[in-house]
Design a protein around this motif. Structure first.
Motif, PDB file in Angstrom:
ATOM      1  N   VAL A 181      14.269 -20.717  27.704  1.00 14.12           N
ATOM      2  CA  VAL A 181      14.361 -21.810  28.672  1.00 14.12           C
ATOM      3  C   VAL A 181      13.567 -22.993  28.128  1.00 14.12           C
ATOM      4  O   VAL A 181      12.361 -22.894  27.937  1.00 14.12           O
ATOM      5  CB  VAL A 181      13.814 -21.387  30.050  1.00 14.12           C
ATOM      6  CG1 VAL A 181      13.938 -22.545  31.043  1.00 14.12           C
ATOM      7  CG2 VAL A 181      14.550 -20.157  30.585  1.00 14.12           C
ATOM      8  N   PRO A 224      12.085 -25.138  36.011  1.00 16.97           N
ATOM      9  CA  PRO A 224      13.186 -25.890  35.409  1.00 16.97           C
ATOM     10  C   PRO A 224      14.528 -25.409  35.939  1.00 16.97           C
ATOM     11  O   PRO A 224      14.632 -24.342  36.544  1.00 16.97           O
ATOM     12  CB  PRO A 224      13.033 -25.563  33.916  1.00 16.97           C
ATOM     13  CG  PRO A 224      12.393 -24.223  33.887  1.00 16.97           C
ATOM     14  CD  PRO A 224      11.468 -24.205  35.076  1.00 16.97           C
ATOM     15  N   SER A 225      15.566 -26.175  35.710  1.00 13.47           N
ATOM     16  CA  SER A 225      16.907 -25.748  36.091  1.00 13.47           C
ATOM     17  C   SER A 225      17.300 -24.511  35.307  1.00 13.47           C
ATOM     18  O   SER A 225      17.068 -24.424  34.093  1.00 13.47           O
ATOM     19  CB  SER A 225      17.913 -26.867  35.808  1.00 13.47           C
ATOM     20  OG  SER A 225      19.244 -26.393  35.977  1.00 13.47           O
ATOM     21  N   THR A 226      17.864 -23.544  35.995  1.00  9.28           N
ATOM     22  CA  THR A 226      18.322 -22.319  35.327  1.00  9.28           C
ATOM     23  C   THR A 226      19.843 -22.191  35.396  1.00  9.28           C
ATOM     24  O   THR A 226      20.391 -21.126  35.153  1.00  9.28           O
ATOM     25  CB  THR A 226      17.671 -21.085  35.972  1.00  9.28           C
ATOM     26  OG1 THR A 226      17.990 -21.061  37.377  1.00  9.28           O
ATOM     27  CG2 THR A 226      16.162 -21.106  35.801  1.00  9.28           C
ATOM     28  N   SER A 227      20.521 -23.289  35.733  1.00 13.19           N
ATOM     29  CA  SER A 227      21.971 -23.232  35.920  1.00 13.19           C
ATOM     30  C   SER A 227      22.712 -22.869  34.643  1.00 13.19           C
ATOM     31  O   SER A 227      23.808 -22.300  34.691  1.00 13.19           O
ATOM     32  CB  SER A 227      22.486 -24.577  36.450  1.00 13.19           C
ATOM     33  OG  SER A 227      22.152 -25.633  35.562  1.00 13.19           O
ATOM     34  N   ASN A 228      22.108 -23.170  33.499  1.00 12.39           N
ATOM     35  CA  ASN A 228      22.775 -22.868  32.226  1.00 12.39           C
ATOM     36  C   ASN A 228      22.086 -21.763  31.441  1.00 12.39           C
ATOM     37  O   ASN A 228      22.427 -21.527  30.284  1.00 12.39           O
ATOM     38  CB  ASN A 228      22.842 -24.134  31.367  1.00 12.39           C
ATOM     39  CG  ASN A 228      23.705 -25.216  31.987  1.00 12.39           C
ATOM     40  OD1 ASN A 228      24.785 -24.931  32.500  1.00 12.39           O
ATOM     41  ND2 ASN A 228      23.239 -26.463  31.940  1.00 12.39           N
ATOM     42  N   ASN A 250      12.996 -21.683  45.746  1.00 12.40           N
ATOM     43  CA  ASN A 250      13.332 -21.139  47.055  1.00 12.40           C
ATOM     44  C   ASN A 250      13.232 -19.618  46.996  1.00 12.40           C
ATOM     45  O   ASN A 250      13.897 -18.998  46.164  1.00 12.40           O
ATOM     46  CB  ASN A 250      14.761 -21.558  47.435  1.00 12.40           C
ATOM     47  CG  ASN A 250      15.141 -21.166  48.849  1.00 12.40           C
ATOM     48  OD1 ASN A 250      14.766 -20.096  49.335  1.00 12.40           O
ATOM     49  ND2 ASN A 250      15.899 -22.022  49.497  1.00 12.40           N
ATOM     50  N   SER A 261      12.263 -18.653  41.110  1.00 14.24           N
ATOM     51  CA  SER A 261      13.006 -19.659  41.848  1.00 14.24           C
ATOM     52  C   SER A 261      12.097 -20.383  42.838  1.00 14.24           C
ATOM     53  O   SER A 261      11.177 -19.796  43.409  1.00 14.24           O
ATOM     54  CB  SER A 261      14.174 -19.014  42.589  1.00 14.24           C
ATOM     55  OG  SER A 261      13.709 -17.967  43.414  1.00 14.24           O
TER      56      SER A 261
END
Length: 355
Positions: free
Chosen positions: A240, A8-12, A297, A295
């Motif tokens: 998360v 999932p996105s971890t930007s926040n 990548n 991640s």
């Protein structure tokens, strides 16, 4: 094996500065260095091969660092995925004859179907030219039975993508051909902790819930998954997609899945003098999670996540028999109170689940 669920996105994502503390604890008595300061992620860590200079500590094939205690309680787990062939994860011994790994190394999320043919090689070292004794210094061990969360199997586990409450699995390891327990042959085993055992909060660490954690396993993009790797650094609690997670800077990749997150990794404590005291340190060699995902990548960002060994929506109890709280306690209770086919005694009564 790489977690097949999308990261999932971890930007926040932010580390916890507050936490619903429950009773944490542990069960009864029981070569070439590749440093990485913090990559582009921002959490400092180091990564190193579990290998002495030149590969071995001495002339014997069983003196590789990875075959010394406590490293030899960790190993490579291979298995068969229908339609895909052989895959591999990492695992560790937390009872006399019980290993812990990731649920996605046992069954696909929401698949209601298990993989097969799990084999555990503790202390594995498989670099080019490795001998049979280095590849499996303590033998190749097969599984008798295992347990994962029903919510993982049917796809209802809390979370999003690869971040889930219960990416955890436990196995009973069968005795070998000589009727011996794996833990006796390794000269010991680790233990485990729950509800964020050993985490502390302090103004010195920004009031974030933090622990010093060593994470080990066999990532496929490092030495082709042939040599055990170790990452050390601060670890934080976070959430998360509603799933309780542990969060660490790391460059471990697929293949490290199921590898242990350990507090106070080591063999022996020093003799203190001059009035020095150890303080309130956590007990040694306690597994508090296993690698679940990171991640997409492998170069940026560099991070690693584990389902917390903790009470959660699927496993809310503060105690499951004598095995502790939350998911790890519930899975171990279900495993150890089950019986081998044709036996009137449980695996615990037969000595497999000794602390």
């Amino acid at each position: 094996m790489k977690n097949p669920l999308a990261a999932p996105s971890t930007s926040n994502v932010k580390a916890d500065s507050s936490f619903d503390w429950r009773s944490s604890g542990t069960p009864g008595v029981a070569g070439a260095i590749s440093p990485r300061a913090f990559g582009s992620f921002g959490i400092p860590y180091t990564t190193v091969r579990v290998q002495a200079s030149g590969g071995a500590l001495g002339a014997s094939t069983n003196t590789l660092l990875s075959s010394s205690y406590p490293y030899r309680t960790i190993g490579k787990l291979t298995f068969t995925v229908p339609g895909s062939g052989t895959s591999s994860c990492s695992a560790s011994l937390i009872m006399r004859s019980v290993i812990v790994t990731a649920a996605h190394c046992v069954a696909g999320f929401g698949s209601n179907a298990f993989y097969s043919n799990w084999t555990f090689r503790p202390g594995h070292w498989g670099a080019t030219g490795a001998t049979a004794a280095q590849i499996a210094p303590y033998g190749a061990w097969t599984m008798a039975t295992g347990r994962i969360a029903t919510a993982w199997l049917n796809g209802s586990d809390t979370g999003i993508g690869a971040a889930r409450n219960n990416d955890v699995a436990v196995f009973i390891v069968q005795k070998n051909a000589n009727n011996q327990f794996i833990g006796d042959q390794l000269g010991g085993w680790m233990s485990y902790g729950w509800n964020n055992y050993s985490f502390v909060t302090s103004s010195k660490t920004g009031n974030l819930h933090t622990a010093a954690v060593s994470t080990l396993g066999y990532p496929g993009l490092m030495d082709a998954g042939a040599i055990m790797q170790r990452t050390d650094g601060p670890t934080y609690t976070t959430t998360v997609g509603g799933a309780l997670q542990l969060w660490q800077g790391s460059n471990l990749t697929g293949g490290a899945s199921g590898g242990p997150w350990i507090v106070n990794l080591g063999f022996a404590s020093p003799v203190l003098s001059g009035g020095a005291v150890a303080g309130s340190a956590a007990a040694p060699n306690r597994v508090i999670g296993v690698t679940s995902w990171g991640s997409i990548n492998p170069n940026t960002p560099k991070d690693n996540y584990s389902s917390q060994f903790a009470q959660n929506a699927q496993f809310p109890n503060g105690a499951y028999g004598i095995y502790g709280a939350g998911n790890i306690g519930a899975l171990l209770e279900a495993l150890c109170t089950s019986k081998p086919a044709g036996s009137a005694s449980t695996y615990a009564a037969l000595g497999f689940c000794n602390f």
